[in-house]
Design a protein around this motif. Sequence first.
Motif, PDB file in Angstrom:
ATOM      1  N   SER A  16       0.694  -1.263  -0.007  1.00 13.37           N
ATOM      2  CA  SER A  16      -0.099   0.095  -0.135  1.00 13.37           C
ATOM      3  C   SER A  16       0.913   1.205   0.011  1.00 13.37           C
ATOM      4  CB  SER A  16      -0.886   0.132   1.223  1.00 13.37           C
ATOM      5  OG  SER A  16      -1.867  -1.003   1.123  1.00 13.37           O
ATOM      6  N   ALA A  17       2.117   1.376   1.046  1.00 13.10           N
ATOM      7  CA  ALA A  17       2.887   2.375   0.802  1.00 13.10           C
ATOM      8  C   ALA A  17       3.502   2.807  -0.466  1.00 13.10           C
ATOM      9  CB  ALA A  17       4.025   2.210   1.956  1.00 13.10           C
ATOM     10  N   PHE A  18       3.988   1.595  -1.097  1.00  8.80           N
ATOM     11  CA  PHE A  18       4.512   1.864  -2.428  1.00  8.80           C
ATOM     12  C   PHE A  18       3.641   2.330  -3.349  1.00  8.80           C
ATOM     13  CE2 PHE A  18       7.971  -1.411  -1.250  1.00  8.80           C
ATOM     14  CZ  PHE A  18       9.114  -0.691  -1.493  1.00  8.80           C
ATOM     15  N   GLU A  19       2.358   1.913  -3.162  1.00  4.82           N
ATOM     16  CA  GLU A  19       1.381   2.527  -4.150  1.00  4.82           C
ATOM     17  C   GLU A  19       1.264   3.932  -4.045  1.00  4.82           C
ATOM     18  OE1 GLU A  19      -1.292   2.411  -7.306  1.00  4.82           O
ATOM     19  OE2 GLU A  19      -0.017   0.761  -6.755  1.00  4.82           O
ATOM     20  N   VAL A  20       1.172   4.329  -2.727  1.00  2.03           N
ATOM     21  CA  VAL A  20       1.235   5.843  -2.278  1.00  2.03           C
ATOM     22  C   VAL A  20       2.539   6.563  -3.103  1.00  2.03           C
ATOM     23  CG1 VAL A  20       1.102   7.415  -0.513  1.00  2.03           C
ATOM     24  CG2 VAL A  20      -0.411   5.375  -0.316  1.00  2.03           C
ATOM     25  N   HIS A  21       3.350   6.098  -2.854  1.00  5.89           N
ATOM     26  CA  HIS A  21       4.743   6.690  -3.105  1.00  5.89           C
ATOM     27  C   HIS A  21       4.734   6.719  -4.734  1.00  5.89           C
ATOM     28  CE1 HIS A  21       8.953   7.973  -3.638  1.00  5.89           C
ATOM     29  NE2 HIS A  21       8.788   8.377  -2.518  1.00  5.89           N
ATOM     30  N   LYS A  22       4.097   5.742  -5.392  1.00  5.75           N
ATOM     31  CA  LYS A  22       4.238   5.721  -6.827  1.00  5.75           C
ATOM     32  C   LYS A  22       3.356   6.905  -7.332  1.00  5.75           C
ATOM     33  CE  LYS A  22       2.175   2.243  -9.128  1.00  5.75           C
ATOM     34  NZ  LYS A  22       1.555   0.985  -9.801  1.00  5.75           N
ATOM     35  N   PHE A  23       2.334   7.003  -6.732  1.00  5.48           N
ATOM     36  CA  PHE A  23       1.297   7.931  -7.074  1.00  5.48           C
ATOM     37  C   PHE A  23       1.883   9.589  -6.828  1.00  5.48           C
ATOM     38  CE2 PHE A  23      -2.663  10.599  -7.110  1.00  5.48           C
ATOM     39  CZ  PHE A  23      -2.891  10.366  -8.427  1.00  5.48           C
ATOM     40  N   LEU A  24       2.167   9.713  -5.533  1.00  3.39           N
ATOM     41  CA  LEU A  24       2.442  11.000  -5.149  1.00  3.39           C
ATOM     42  C   LEU A  24       3.759  11.294  -5.137  1.00  3.39           C
ATOM     43  CD1 LEU A  24       0.304  11.027  -1.597  1.00  3.39           C
ATOM     44  CD2 LEU A  24      -0.302  12.071  -4.091  1.00  3.39           C
ATOM     45  N   GLY A  25       4.882  10.433  -5.173  1.00  6.95           N
ATOM     46  CA  GLY A  25       6.362  10.837  -5.088  1.00  6.95           C
ATOM     47  C   GLY A  25       6.578  11.263  -3.800  1.00  6.95           C
ATOM     48  N   ASN A  26       7.749  12.176  -3.553  1.00  5.72           N
ATOM     49  CA  ASN A  26       8.229  12.732  -2.460  1.00  5.72           C
ATOM     50  C   ASN A  26       7.717  14.152  -2.558  1.00  5.72           C
ATOM     51  OD1 ASN A  26       9.834  13.122  -4.145  1.00  5.72           O
ATOM     52  ND2 ASN A  26      11.619  13.475  -2.881  1.00  5.72           N
ATOM     53  N   GLY A  27       7.752  14.942  -1.021  1.00  2.10           N
ATOM     54  CA  GLY A  27       7.718  16.418  -1.174  1.00  2.10           C
ATOM     55  C   GLY A  27       6.464  16.728  -0.393  1.00  2.10           C
ATOM     56  N   PHE A  28       5.521  15.776  -0.124  1.00  2.00           N
ATOM     57  CA  PHE A  28       4.239  16.365   0.438  1.00  2.00           C
ATOM     58  C   PHE A  28       4.515  16.215   2.072  1.00  2.00           C
ATOM     59  CE2 PHE A  28       2.591  15.096  -3.506  1.00  2.00           C
ATOM     60  CZ  PHE A  28       1.825  15.996  -3.927  1.00  2.00           C
ATOM     61  N   GLN A  29       3.595  16.867   3.026  1.00  2.00           N
ATOM     62  CA  GLN A  29       3.450  16.648   4.300  1.00  2.00           C
ATOM     63  C   GLN A  29       3.189  15.374   4.555  1.00  2.00           C
ATOM     64  OE1 GLN A  29       0.854  20.061   4.999  1.00  2.00           O
ATOM     65  NE2 GLN A  29       2.411  20.882   6.066  1.00  2.00           N
ATOM     66  N   GLU A  30       3.451  14.845   5.791  1.00  2.00           N
ATOM     67  CA  GLU A  30       3.228  13.494   6.479  1.00  2.00           C
ATOM     68  C   GLU A  30       1.958  13.084   6.424  1.00  2.00           C
ATOM     69  OE1 GLU A  30       3.581  11.649  10.679  1.00  2.00           O
ATOM     70  OE2 GLU A  30       5.344  12.288   9.878  1.00  2.00           O
ATOM     71  N   VAL A  31       0.862  14.112   6.541  1.00  2.00           N
ATOM     72  CA  VAL A  31      -0.341  13.966   6.692  1.00  2.00           C
ATOM     73  C   VAL A  31      -1.117  13.580   5.328  1.00  2.00           C
ATOM     74  CG1 VAL A  31      -1.248  16.311   6.500  1.00  2.00           C
ATOM     75  CG2 VAL A  31      -2.781  14.893   7.909  1.00  2.00           C
ATOM     76  N   ILE A  32      -0.525  14.094   4.424  1.00  2.00           N
ATOM     77  CA  ILE A  32      -0.916  13.697   2.934  1.00  2.00           C
ATOM     78  C   ILE A  32      -0.865  12.154   2.837  1.00  2.00           C
ATOM     79  CG2 ILE A  32      -0.536  14.160   0.503  1.00  2.00           C
ATOM     80  CD1 ILE A  32      -2.309  16.614   2.165  1.00  2.00           C
TER      81      ILE A  32
END
Length: 125
Positions: A16-32
């Motif tokens: 699930s975490a890999f899916e999130v990172h694949k879509f959002l990448g880095n650079g957002f706040q933790e809450v996102i």
Amino acid sequence: MEKLKYADITEKIIGSAFEVHKFLGNGFQEVIYQRALAYEMKVAGLVFAREIEQPIYYKELKEAIGTRRADFVVEGKVLVELKAVTVLDDVHLAQALNYLKTYRLEVGLLINFGSKSMEFKRVVM
């Protein structure tokens, strides 16, 4: 080879975490990342509590000595602590280990969305 404790749960969380990172990448706040991970874990069929006040226990005391909000406790068994930092430091690992000990859980995941590649560490008591 011996299977890791709660491997079925941690594999779904990491996926699930890999899916999130694949879509959002880095650079957002933790809450996102936390909100996106909650969505993906729900899709994966995981039951979890998010930012629930968790009691902090000390030694054999029956009563809690305080509380802390864990990012996630999944299936009542796995602590998940999120970070959105460039580099995971020893202090982040120590924090996750302290939460495991004080929440009386055995397995946790420290997940960092802040670096170019998502990284995670499995922590166990």
